[in-house]
Write a protein that holds these residues in place. Structure first.
Motif, short mmCIF file in Angstrom:
data_model
loop_
_atom_site.label_atom_id
_atom_site.label_comp_id
_atom_site.label_asym_id
_atom_site.label_seq_id
_atom_site.Cartn_x
_atom_site.Cartn_y
_atom_site.Cartn_z
N CYS A 197 0.67 -1.21 -0.13
CA CYS A 197 0.09 0.00 0.20
C CYS A 197 0.80 1.25 -0.59
O CYS A 197 0.63 2.10 -0.01
CB CYS A 197 -0.86 -0.05 1.32
SG CYS A 197 -2.49 -0.93 0.80
N CYS A 258 3.75 -9.37 -1.14
CA CYS A 258 2.15 -9.16 -0.76
C CYS A 258 1.43 -7.45 -1.89
O CYS A 258 1.10 -6.56 -1.55
CB CYS A 258 1.10 -9.02 0.59
SG CYS A 258 -0.31 -8.08 0.19
N ASP A 281 -7.62 -8.67 -1.97
CA ASP A 281 -7.96 -9.62 -0.85
C ASP A 281 -9.30 -10.24 -0.86
O ASP A 281 -10.32 -9.84 -1.32
CB ASP A 281 -7.75 -8.17 0.24
CG ASP A 281 -6.75 -7.49 0.72
OD1 ASP A 281 -5.74 -7.68 0.26
OD2 ASP A 281 -6.74 -7.08 1.94
C1 GAL Z 1 -3.85 -5.88 3.22
C2 GAL Z 1 -3.39 -7.50 1.88
C3 GAL Z 1 -3.70 -8.04 3.33
C4 GAL Z 1 -3.41 -7.64 5.47
C5 GAL Z 1 -3.89 -6.28 5.08
C6 GAL Z 1 -3.25 -5.52 6.37
O1 GAL Z 1 -3.30 -5.44 1.55
O2 GAL Z 1 -3.47 -7.72 1.13
O3 GAL Z 1 -4.11 -9.47 3.21
O4 GAL Z 1 -2.19 -8.27 4.98
O5 GAL Z 1 -2.70 -5.68 3.87
O6 GAL Z 1 -3.42 -4.26 5.88
#
Ligand code: GAL
Length: 605
Positions: A197, A258, A281
């Motif tokens: 992110c 991720c 997700d």
């Molecule tokens: C998302 C990720 C999730 C979790 C989350 C935590 O981007 O895909 O699996 O880790 O962030 O904030």
């Protein structure tokens, strides 16, 4: 120098020259020249898909040490650990702040054992000691950017980092070496999930940035928009982090990328990490689970020992997959099993329903997922019925999942041709969920209820005993160069090289591998074969395509073909090569290269 290139450079200077770097140097010179390597992320970690537990799907940001320790204990006491569940991972929410000297301080009100007298950072060592003492392995989380996902998307939740804008920059951007050293060398973690992110969701327009709470980060990922993203820069950041992880964590440290399949990460993930998300997700509903299956189901050539496609963690135990929905829970597990997907449980194991345990702990299903050949299953579609065939290690060993995506019952069947079994031969069939055995000949047909599935393990007679078709060993094929430039990238979720289909989804008439021209495939033959045979095909475009076969970098075969003039077949001596490479090259097409296929490609013992 931009911040990105500086971060990559800093890490590169600090690192010994690795195989990955050598492979990169090679591909920069002439990507279609043979490498003589199997150029995936090569460590000793994750030789089978990782299995374990992660708190995110159960607790989101409301996580603390007591819960994680209790779940770890439950994982052992319930017997899940002896079935193979090994990793206990912490997700987002553990970092309190980044100190002025760059070190990270742990949130010790939620992870109390980290509080260490005289230390202003605290240490996770007591926590990892506890996990290791249970015979398990410990994982943690960071972000490739300056800030994490929770800071952007869960602004109202507890456990956010605190302090000034700079202190709240707990992501690893600019701190790759320092953070990995702390996490692996000092805290003794075994696994890290690296979110994205921080390089995606902190533009001027994003509310927490607009409000002044966070610095702007010119996005390297624009979600759902490959041309507006910068795949190379994202890959470079993960590459640098991977080097730091190997340096401080050794060859057994697992790197989970991720980036949700964004910025082509599903295509380069295998070069940079042990597992890589292919989708947004997962949510605890059927539609989301099916859409995550679709993000990964055609990607068999992008997975194998040490590098796995990741359609996200399991939602078993929640919503449409809870103990009141055992059909759906079983289908979810069946599909993750057959797709060689990581098996990361996400429900509160302290209160596990026995019926859910019977699904996630089924040793025969787990054995299919963990089969050492590491082949991801290959799909056949017929309306809502989907059949997925996974070649297992051992002569004639296959697993088959028959799966109903829809809400009406359907017929599904798998043929001996799809399994590569000799016509008329008898196969032994084990039904993994029904715990029953039978014999079958030529075809297996079942009726599947709404959302239902059947998982089978078969032992049959291959139609050609001495031949191994590349379509039955996708875990040993690496798409080193796919022929696409970023400008011609396929829509997200489509794979540029496929088993049994062209890149545009057209089903091949012969058993083979479809790809674009200007591609190079690496095949891990491991000195087990002496000949290679194929009938190359040009599927589209008007120009000739040259097909070359290399055995340990030596050119052993070359033919030319076009859509109107078929290439002659190739039948060459590969002299027990370690690596066989298949190169298709053309001058045609500046926008999108022609599509080709390596028809009936097979190695002979
Ligand atoms: C998302 C990720 C999730 C979790 C989350 C935590 O981007 O895909 O699996 O880790 O962030 O904030």
């Amino acid at each position: 120098m931009s911040r990105v290139s500086r971060a990559v450079l800093i890490a590169a200077i600090a690192m010994p020259i690795s195989t990955a770097a050598a492979a990169q140097a090679h591909s920069q010179s002439d990507p279609l020249a043979p490498s003589g390597q199997f150029s995936v992320y090569r460590t000793a970690a994750a030789q089978t898909p990782p299995m374990g537990w992660n708190p995110w799907n159960a607790f989101h940001a409301d996580v603390d040490e007591a819960k994680v320790r209790a779940v770890a204990k439950a994982m052992v006491d319930s017997g899940l650990a002896t079935r193979g569940y090994r990793f206990v991972n912490i997700d987002d929410g553990w970092a309190l702040r980044r100190l002025a000297d760059g070190r990270l301080r742990i949130r010790d009100n939620t992870f109390p054992s980290s509080a260490t007298p005289g230390s202003d950072t605290g240490s996770f060592k007591p926590f990892t000691d506890y996990i290791h003492g249970l015979g398990l392995k410990a994982g943690i989380y960071t972000d490739i950017g300056r800030n994490t996902c929770m800071q952007r998307w869960d602004a109202d939740t507890p456990n956010l980092p605190v302090g000034t804008v700079a202190e709240r920059q707990v992501g690893s951007y600019g701190h790759a070496v320092q953070d990995m050293r702390t996490i692996f060398a000092d805290w003794h973690f075994d696994y890290i999930k690296v979110d994205a992110c921080g390089v995606a969701d902190y533009t001027h327009a994003d509310p927490p940035v607009t409000s002044g709470a966070y610095d702007t980060f010119a996005p390297l990922i624009v979600r759902g928009n490959i041309p507006a993203s910068n795949p190379q820069a994202v890959e470079g950041l993960y590459a640098a982090l991977g080097e730091a992880i190997q340096r401080w964590g050794g060859g057994n440290a697992t790197l989970s990328i991720c980036a949700w399949g964004e910025a082509l990460s599903a295509l380069w993930g295998g070069k940079r990490g042990n597992l890589y998300r292919t989708s947004p997700d997962i949510e605890s509903n059927w539609k989301s689970m099916v859409s995550n299956i679709d993000s990964v189901i055609d990607g068999a050539l992008y997975a194998g020992p040490g590098h796995w496609n990741d359609p996200d963690m399991l939602e078993i135990g929640h919503g449409d997959f809870d103990a009141a929905h055992l059909t759906e829970a079983r289908s979810h597990f069946t599909m993750w099993t057959i797709m060689a997907s990581p098996l990361l449980l996400g429900y509160d194991l302290r209160q596990s329903a026995p019926a859910l345990f019977d699904i996630v702990a089924n040793p025969e299903a787990i054995a299919i997922n963990q089969d050492p050949a590491g082949n991801q299953g290959v799909p056949y579609r017929n309306g809502d019925a989907m059949v997925v065939v996974k070649t297992l290690s051992g002569t004639g060993a296959r697993a088959v999942a028959l799966f109903n995506r829809g809400t009406k019952s359907v017929e599904a069947s798998v043929s001996w041709a799809q399994l590569g079994f000799a016509a008329g031969s008898v196969a032994k069939v084990r039904d993994v969920w029904a715990h029953s055995d039978r014999d079958a000949t030529d075809r297996i047909s079942v009726t599947l209820p709404a959302h239902g599935s059947v998982l089978l393990r078969l032992r049959g007679t291959p139609s050609e005993v001495a031949a191994t078709f590349l379509t039955n060993m996708p875990g040993r094929v690496n798409v080193a160069v796919d022929g696409l430039t970023q400008a011609t990238a396929l829509p997200m979720g489509q794979f540029p090289a496929r088993v049994g289909a062209a890149p545009d989804g057209r089903i091949l008439k012969t058993n083979g591998i479809g790809a674009f021209a200007n591609s190079r495939l690496e095949v891990r033959a491991d000195r087990a074969f002496h000949r290679f045979l194929t009938a190359p095909i040009v599927l589209s475009g008007g120009q000739p395509v040259r097909f070359r076969v290399y055995a340990d970098r030596k050119l052993v075969g070359e033919v030319t073909g076009s859509p109107t003039r078929a290439a002659p077949p190739i039948d060459v001596d590969i002299a027990s090569a370690k690596i066989v490479e298949l190169v298709a090259m053309t001058n045609a097409g500046t926008t999108r290269p022609p599509m080709i296929a390596w028809g009936n490609a097979r190695l002979m013992r």
